[in-house]
Structure formats: structure tokens, C-alpha cells
Design a protein around this motif. Structure first.
Motif, PDB file in Angstrom:
ATOM      1  N   SER A 274     104.513 -49.755 -76.484  1.00 33.79           N
ATOM      2  CA  SER A 274     105.734 -49.469 -75.332  1.00 33.79           C
ATOM      3  C   SER A 274     107.130 -49.599 -76.190  1.00 33.79           C
ATOM      4  N   MET A 279     108.935 -43.742 -76.481  1.00 33.27           N
ATOM      5  CA  MET A 279     108.199 -44.235 -75.127  1.00 33.27           C
ATOM      6  C   MET A 279     109.391 -44.191 -73.917  1.00 33.27           C
ATOM      7  N   ARG A 283     108.079 -42.639 -70.702  1.00 35.45           N
ATOM      8  CA  ARG A 283     107.884 -43.233 -69.558  1.00 35.45           C
ATOM      9  C   ARG A 283     108.579 -42.845 -68.315  1.00 35.45           C
ATOM     10  N   ARG A 284     110.113 -42.116 -68.722  1.00 33.65           N
ATOM     11  CA  ARG A 284     110.851 -41.638 -67.707  1.00 33.65           C
ATOM     12  C   ARG A 284     110.005 -40.409 -67.032  1.00 33.65           C
ATOM     13  N   LEU A 286     106.989 -39.969 -66.872  1.00 33.73           N
ATOM     14  CA  LEU A 286     105.720 -40.169 -66.102  1.00 33.73           C
ATOM     15  C   LEU A 286     106.114 -40.939 -64.613  1.00 33.73           C
ATOM     16  N   VAL A 287     107.122 -41.539 -64.677  1.00 42.16           N
ATOM     17  CA  VAL A 287     107.593 -41.858 -63.520  1.00 42.16           C
ATOM     18  C   VAL A 287     108.227 -40.776 -62.651  1.00 42.16           C
ATOM     19  N   SER A 292     102.807 -41.745 -62.835  1.00 44.98           N
ATOM     20  CA  SER A 292     102.563 -42.946 -63.028  1.00 44.98           C
ATOM     21  C   SER A 292     102.194 -43.634 -61.598  1.00 44.98           C
ATOM     22  N   ARG A 298      97.668 -44.775 -64.020  1.00 47.25           N
ATOM     23  CA  ARG A 298      98.552 -45.818 -64.635  1.00 47.25           C
ATOM     24  C   ARG A 298      97.890 -46.919 -65.447  1.00 47.25           C
ATOM     25  N   LEU A 301      97.497 -46.386 -68.637  1.00 43.21           N
ATOM     26  CA  LEU A 301      98.665 -46.327 -69.716  1.00 43.21           C
ATOM     27  C   LEU A 301      99.432 -47.495 -69.524  1.00 43.21           C
ATOM     28  N   GLU A 302      98.644 -48.487 -69.100  1.00 44.21           N
ATOM     29  CA  GLU A 302      99.510 -50.012 -68.852  1.00 44.21           C
ATOM     30  C   GLU A 302     100.092 -50.393 -70.228  1.00 44.21           C
ATOM     31  N   TYR A 304     101.742 -49.141 -71.924  1.00 48.01           N
ATOM     32  CA  TYR A 304     103.134 -48.378 -72.348  1.00 48.01           C
ATOM     33  C   TYR A 304     104.366 -48.532 -71.421  1.00 48.01           C
ATOM     34  N   PHE A 305     103.952 -49.428 -70.511  1.00 44.09           N
ATOM     35  CA  PHE A 305     104.700 -49.697 -69.432  1.00 44.09           C
ATOM     36  C   PHE A 305     105.198 -51.124 -69.420  1.00 44.09           C
TER      37      PHE A 305
END
Ligand code: FE2
Ligand code: FE2
Length: 305
Positions: A274, A279, A283-284, A286-287, A292, A298, A301-302, A304-305
Motif C-alpha cells: 500500500s 498506490m 486506490r483513488r 478503485l474508489v 472497491s 475489495r 485487494l485488502e 493495498y487499502f
């Protein structure tokens, strides 16, 4: 779900509509940010002086230019033109297809500018790229992720998401050029021109992924979501950079014992966690695309969050 076209802002701001040709200056400033080429910080290279560092930075810029050409023409435009021409296996509305065609134009133009710039550099320095590199990380990462899926619809969906992720991370690169005071103005100019267009693209890809993801079946979300982690691992590896650095060191006019030492010293990439510098943008994406929010994806991909 409504899609808002970006055509007005494209007409007013697209670099192909607004920017003059950039001419490279003949001055003492650098071609490429040292912070993007750790080889220049190796104590052996530092001791050898400026001219070898200039050689390394020029070759690194050549690679960067070639990477842009591959990225734009072989990766982004492969997907963008399928969408624009209605050959993508999900029927987007006209506005999306039209905007996708504007992306094709922008990316071809970026490749055109990159070719011009490389040619100017070769004429000014009398030095050519020491070797042709024909692959970028995505040239391997996308096929490897897609090969894990057995359905054409899912393969296309994974390709779309991969392109969207990469189009949301290119802006990272460019920042390193603009904050370095030792870089030639024309190089910075080209980077900031490119960034102007990429802001619009990042938003385009996020929005169409949002529409796509919300409208496909749960089975499709599960299938595509299951291979996103593989894609990310392959995308974020340092393998190709290492191959380049090794080849670059090997052709320097240095004794083989020194080259061996330099190769041993080459740094490994950032660990894929992460904390990886790309990243934040990933993340931005995926949201904002809604991916996400899909619990099974999700969960995968845990880390990475
Ligand atoms: Fe581009
Ligand atoms: Fe782009």
C-alpha cells in the motif's frame, strides 16, 4: 447512469489544439530528473563525473520517450479505438465513443510529439538510443492477467480496467520532472503539455469504468475482480527497469569489474504494498470507479487499502 461528455473542454484545452511545437534548448540543463534514475546516485558514477551522468540521463530519457510511444499507441489506443468504433463488447453511448476518439487523437499526438523530440535530441547530441526496447510493464501485465480469464467479455473488461488504472497513474511520473530545477525547459514543457491532456483522460477512464462496472453481471464482476491483483503485481514490478539499467551499464566505456559492481548495486524497485508511490492514484481510481465497493474484489485487494 449519465455520462457527461468532455468535448467542450477538449476543444478548448487539448494540446493538439493549443500548443506550439517544443524546440529543445542548447543549454547546460539536464535531460532527465536524476531522482528518476538512481544509477546516477551510485558513488562510482558520482565519482566518474558529469559526462557519464549526462550519458545515463540522456539514455534514460530515450527510454522514457520510447515507453510513452508504446504506451500510447499499443496499450491505450488499442482499447480506446475499440470503444470509439463500437468494437468493444459493451455498448457505450455515443458520447463515450466520441470522447474515446478524442483520446485516440490525443495519444497519437503525444506519440508524434515524442518522436519529434527524440529526433531533435539525436540531432543535437549526435547520440542515438543504445538499444531499442519494445516492451513496457503493461505489455506483459495485461496479457498475463487476461490469460487467466476464459471469456472474451471478461478479457475485454480486464483490459479496460488495466488501461484505466495505468491512465490514472501516468500523472505521477510527470511531477518528478516539474519539481526538478535542473531540467531543460522544453522537457518540462512537453511533460506539462502531456499532463494537461492526461487529467482529462484519467477522468474519462474512471467514469466509463464506473458505468461498465455498475452494469455488468455479478458473475462478471467476480471474474474480472479476481485477476486485478495479478495485474497490479505484474504492472508494478521493476523487472523491465532492471533489464534496462543492466544493459545501459554494460555498454558504458568502463572496465568490466566496475560494471559488475554497478550491476550489483542496482536498486530493487519499490515493494508492491500500500506504500508503493503509485498506490495513491490506484486506490483513488478503485474508489471513484466503484470497483472497491464490490466486497469480493475489495477483499482481494485488502493489502493495498
Ligand atoms: Fe498520453
Ligand atoms: Fe492518456
Amino acid at each position: 447512469m449519465l455520462y457527461q461528455t468532455h468535448i467542450d473542454s477538449w476543444e478548448q484545452k487539448a494540446t493538439i489544439r493549443t500548443r506550439p511545437r517544443r524546440i529543445i534548448e542548447d543549454d547546460e540543463l539536464s535531460y532527465y530528473p536524476k531522482e528518476r534514475q538512481p544509477l546516477c546516485f551510485d558513488p562510482i558514477i558520482e565519482k566518474l563525473g558529469q559526462s557519464i551522468q549526462d550519458e545515463i540521463l540522456l539514455q534514460s530519457l530515450y527510454k522514457y520517450i520510447k515507453d510513452i510511444i508504446i504506451f500510447e499507441t499499443e496499450i491505450v489506443n488499442k482499447t480506446a479505438s475499440k470503444i470509439a468504433k463500437g468494437h468493444f463488447p459493451y455498448d457505450f453511448p455515443f458520447e463515450v465513443k466520441h470522447d474515446a476518439m478524442s483520446v485516440v487523437i490525443d495519444e497519437d499526438y503525444h506519440a508524434f510529439v515524442a518522436m519529434d523530440f527524440q529526433n531533435q535530441l539525436e540531432l543535437q547530441t549526435g547520440i542515438k538510443p543504445f538499444k531499442e526496447f519494445n516492451e513496457i510493464e503493461l505489455s506483459r501485465a495485461i496479457p498475463r492477467a487476461i490469460d487467466l480469464l476464459d471469456n472474451t467479455f471478461h478479457k475485454a473488461g480486464m483490459e479496460l480496467i488495466a488501461v484505466a488504472i495505468s491512465e490514472n497513474t501516468v500523472t505521477n511520473d510527470v511531477a518528478a520532472f516539474s519539481r526538478d530545477p535542473n531540467i531543460k525547459r522544453s522537457v518540462k514543457g512537453i511533460m506539462s503539455d502531456h499532463l494537461t491532456d492526461e487529467g482529462r483522460h484519467a477522468k474519462f477512464w474512471s467514469e466509463i469504468c464506473k458505468i461498465y462496472w455498475a452494469n455488468i453481471s455479478e458473475d462478471s464482476r467476480q471474474a474480472i475482480g479476481s485477476v486485478i491483483p495479478t495485474f497490479l503485481e505484474e504492472y508494478l514490478t521493476n523487472d523491465i527497469q532492471k533489464e534496462f539499467d543492466t544493459a545501459l551499464i554494460n555498454q558504458l566505456a568502463l572496465p568490466s569489474i566496475v560494471k559488475k559492481k554497478l550491476i550489483e548495486n542496482t536498486v530493487d524497485g519499490y515493494p508492491i504494498t500500500s506504500q508503493h508511490p503509485m498506490m495513491v492514484n490506484i486506490r483513488r481510481f478503485l474508489v471513484s470507479s466503484g470497483i472497491s465497493e464490490h466486497a469480493p474484489t475489495r477483499n482481494l485487494l485488502e493489502q493495498y487499502f
